[in-house]
Design a protein around this motif. Structure first.
Motif, PDB file in Angstrom:
ATOM      1  N   ASN A 279      63.583 -33.797 109.560  1.00 11.87           N
ATOM      2  CA  ASN A 279      62.256 -33.168 109.392  1.00 11.87           C
ATOM      3  C   ASN A 279      61.397 -34.055 108.497  1.00 11.87           C
ATOM      4  O   ASN A 279      61.883 -35.032 107.924  1.00 11.87           O
ATOM      5  CB  ASN A 279      62.390 -31.748 108.797  1.00 11.87           C
ATOM      6  N   GLY A 280      60.140 -33.689 108.350  1.00 15.69           N
ATOM      7  CA  GLY A 280      59.212 -34.510 107.581  1.00 15.69           C
ATOM      8  C   GLY A 280      59.481 -34.487 106.085  1.00 15.69           C
ATOM      9  O   GLY A 280      59.247 -35.479 105.390  1.00 15.69           O
ATOM     10  N   THR A 281      59.958 -33.356 105.592  1.00 13.31           N
ATOM     11  CA  THR A 281      60.281 -33.264 104.166  1.00 13.31           C
ATOM     12  C   THR A 281      61.427 -34.216 103.830  1.00 13.31           C
ATOM     13  O   THR A 281      61.369 -34.954 102.837  1.00 13.31           O
ATOM     14  CB  THR A 281      60.660 -31.811 103.794  1.00 13.31           C
TER      15      THR A 281
ATOM     16  N   THR B 124      47.579 -30.825  99.447  1.00 10.84           N
ATOM     17  CA  THR B 124      48.482 -31.208 100.536  1.00 10.84           C
ATOM     18  C   THR B 124      49.510 -30.103 100.704  1.00 10.84           C
ATOM     19  O   THR B 124      49.580 -29.172  99.896  1.00 10.84           O
ATOM     20  CB  THR B 124      49.188 -32.549 100.231  1.00 10.84           C
ATOM     21  N   PHE B 125      50.329 -30.223 101.741  1.00  7.82           N
ATOM     22  CA  PHE B 125      51.453 -29.305 101.900  1.00  7.82           C
ATOM     23  C   PHE B 125      52.451 -29.574 100.775  1.00  7.82           C
ATOM     24  O   PHE B 125      52.630 -30.722 100.358  1.00  7.82           O
ATOM     25  CB  PHE B 125      52.096 -29.514 103.284  1.00  7.82           C
TER      26      PHE B 125
ATOM     27  N   ASP C 249      52.408 -40.438 103.522  1.00  7.17           N
ATOM     28  CA  ASP C 249      52.738 -39.164 104.156  1.00  7.17           C
ATOM     29  C   ASP C 249      51.837 -39.041 105.385  1.00  7.17           C
ATOM     30  O   ASP C 249      50.671 -38.671 105.296  1.00  7.17           O
ATOM     31  CB  ASP C 249      52.515 -37.998 103.185  1.00  7.17           C
TER      32      ASP C 249
ATOM     33  N   ALA D 232      52.397 -37.152 108.053  1.00  7.60           N
ATOM     34  CA  ALA D 232      52.800 -35.973 108.844  1.00  7.60           C
ATOM     35  C   ALA D 232      51.662 -35.435 109.709  1.00  7.60           C
ATOM     36  O   ALA D 232      51.904 -34.815 110.738  1.00  7.60           O
ATOM     37  CB  ALA D 232      53.314 -34.875 107.914  1.00  7.60           C
ATOM     38  N   GLN D 233      50.418 -35.669 109.285  1.00 11.04           N
ATOM     39  CA  GLN D 233      49.296 -35.067 110.008  1.00 11.04           C
ATOM     40  C   GLN D 233      48.453 -36.086 110.777  1.00 11.04           C
ATOM     41  O   GLN D 233      47.449 -35.704 111.370  1.00 11.04           O
ATOM     42  CB  GLN D 233      48.400 -34.312 109.013  1.00 11.04           C
TER      43      GLN D 233
ATOM     44  N   SER E  90      56.292 -36.043 110.271  1.00 10.58           N
ATOM     45  CA  SER E  90      56.956 -34.798 110.668  1.00 10.58           C
ATOM     46  C   SER E  90      56.653 -34.544 112.129  1.00 10.58           C
ATOM     47  O   SER E  90      55.534 -34.781 112.584  1.00 10.58           O
ATOM     48  CB  SER E  90      56.408 -33.646 109.828  1.00 10.58           C
TER      49      SER E  90
ATOM     50  N   LYS F 272      52.575 -30.075 114.801  1.00 10.94           N
ATOM     51  CA  LYS F 272      51.961 -31.374 114.462  1.00 10.94           C
ATOM     52  C   LYS F 272      51.429 -32.048 115.736  1.00 10.94           C
ATOM     53  O   LYS F 272      51.767 -31.643 116.848  1.00 10.94           O
ATOM     54  CB  LYS F 272      52.993 -32.270 113.759  1.00 10.94           C
TER      55      LYS F 272
END
Ligand SMILES: *Cc1c(COP(=O)(O)O)cnc(C)c1O
Length: 377
Positions: free
Chosen positions: A63-65, A89-90, A161, A163-164, A190, A195
């Motif tokens: 996963n992205g985390t 951010t997340f 990061d 992810a987006q 992610s 996404k």
């Protein structure tokens, strides 16, 4: 039928219909060969991603985390070392810093782009700073040329990061074009279902052009092992399963088209909201393309009341992110206080993300815009 379909914040059914045969075929193959982990589909994904992004190594993970966690682990930092990122951010971005007993240091974002305000970055660098994590929020790149200049000057690592923003491109001053996630020392993404490139479950990936970092990252995602049952460093279990790779291989071929559909939908929103008092539409940076993971406007007035009315009228909306990380209870021991990051805090109160996906019809967008504008007046 389609015209009466309820408007969704994210709608994945249309995408599925277009790739259904390929996905079902691929999943059947995984079931028949029983290569559930690291099967041929995962190898194909590695190749496909590194070709698409033009990066030497693409390392799938769970996963992205985990991608962010593993990236930080690979840098060999010491507890107490500082990592500069944003609070807008997340939570995963800061979570991995805290988990490794590193210290998150937050800089504010720019009100035009919602991205790290690079003009404030250098002032946050101290003797303890080791790394910067810029977040390409909502689908648009941070000013990476400026980030890399500051990082090089102070000898800092950069983990993007991404992810987006997978698929977004940055143009440097010398005219060279780079995909986000391939500019820093390590890039992370992610593939969470919503996404821009989404699996049908959890998935993520790590990117680097540095061969020794690539080896380290591969080792860490698999318990620190290069050889089976010999752990040379402490790692984690963060492998990608073959089912998710099948889905991602099918979707990767369409990613550029998905991203242009998002861009077209964003253009249409922009047109509708142009000149409307009380609404600020998202600005596009000159140096980055925008892949619109979110379409987020800033509204004057009582944002939550507006959301309430929208919801009553069947229009979904979301707030990314309602509580900045520096004001989250779990992060209070780093001393964040109201007023520290004025732009971040204002966006938490006034930002409003509207439905954004590849299946939006113009009729649906007309209705969203009309309703939003009515709510404001
Ligand atoms: C989604 C996201 C993550 C985390 O990815 P997961 O796959 O959900 O673990 C990290 N950072 C940002 C900015 C994200 O949007």
């Amino acid at each position: 039928m389609l015209a009466t379909r309820k408007i969704q914040m994210v709608d994945l059914q249309g995408q599925f219909k277009a790739i259904q045969d390929e996905v079902e075929e691929g999943i059947k193959e995984v079931l028949q060969t029983c290569q559930f982990i690291n099967g041929p589909a995962v190898k194909d994904l590695e190749k496909g991603l590194s070709k698409y992004l033009n990066v030497k190594a693409a390392i799938p993970c769970a996963n992205g985390t985990d991608a962010l966690l593993v990236a930080l682990m690979a840098l060999g930092l010491e507890p107490g070392d500082e990592v500069i990122t944003v609070s807008h951010t997340f939570v995963a971005t800061a979570e991995v810093i805290a988990l490794l007993r590193l210290k998150p240091v937050f800089v504010d974002v720019h009100e035009d782009t919602f991205n790290m305000d690079v003009a404030q970055l250098e002032a946050a660098v101290t003797v303890k700073t080791r790394c910067i994590i810029p977040v390409h929020l909502f689908g648009q790149s941070v000013d990476m040329e400026a980030v890399m200049q500051i990082a090089n000057k102070h000898d800092l690592y950069v983990i993007e990061d991404n992810a987006q923003a997978i698929g977004a491109e940055v143009t440097f001053g010398d005219g060279s074009i780079h995909k986000t996630g391939t500019i820093g020392h390590i890039g992370c993404t992610s593939f969470y279902p919503s996404k821009n490139l989404g699996a049908y479950g959890d998935a993520g990936a790590i990117f680097t052009n540095d061969e020794s970092l690539a080896n380290k990252l591969r080792q860490i995602v698999n318990h620190g092992q290069r050889q089976k049952y010999t752990s040379e460093c402490i790692g984690v279990n963060s492998r990608l399963d073959s089912f998710q790779a099948v889905v991602l291989n099918a979707k990767l071929k369409h990613l550029d088209r998905y991203n242009s559909l998002r861009r077209e939908a964003a253009d249409y929103y922009d047109q509708h909201f142009a000149g409307v008092e009380g609404i600020t539409t998202p600005k596009r940076s000159s140096f980055s393309s925008h892949v619109f993971h979110q379409y987020t406007i800033v509204v004057e007035g009582d944002r939550d009341a507006i959301r309430g009315i929208l919801s009553e009228r069947g229009i979904p909306s979301m707030v990314y992110y309602p509580v900045p990380i520096h004001l989250q209870p779990a992060y209070s021991n780093w001393g964040g206080a109201n007023g520290d990051l004025p732009v971040t805090e204002r966006l938490a109160y006034q930002g409003l993300s509207l439905p954004m996906h590849t299946e939006l019809t113009r009729e649906q967008q007309d209705l969203v815009c009309k309703t939003v504008i009515e709510c404001l007046s």
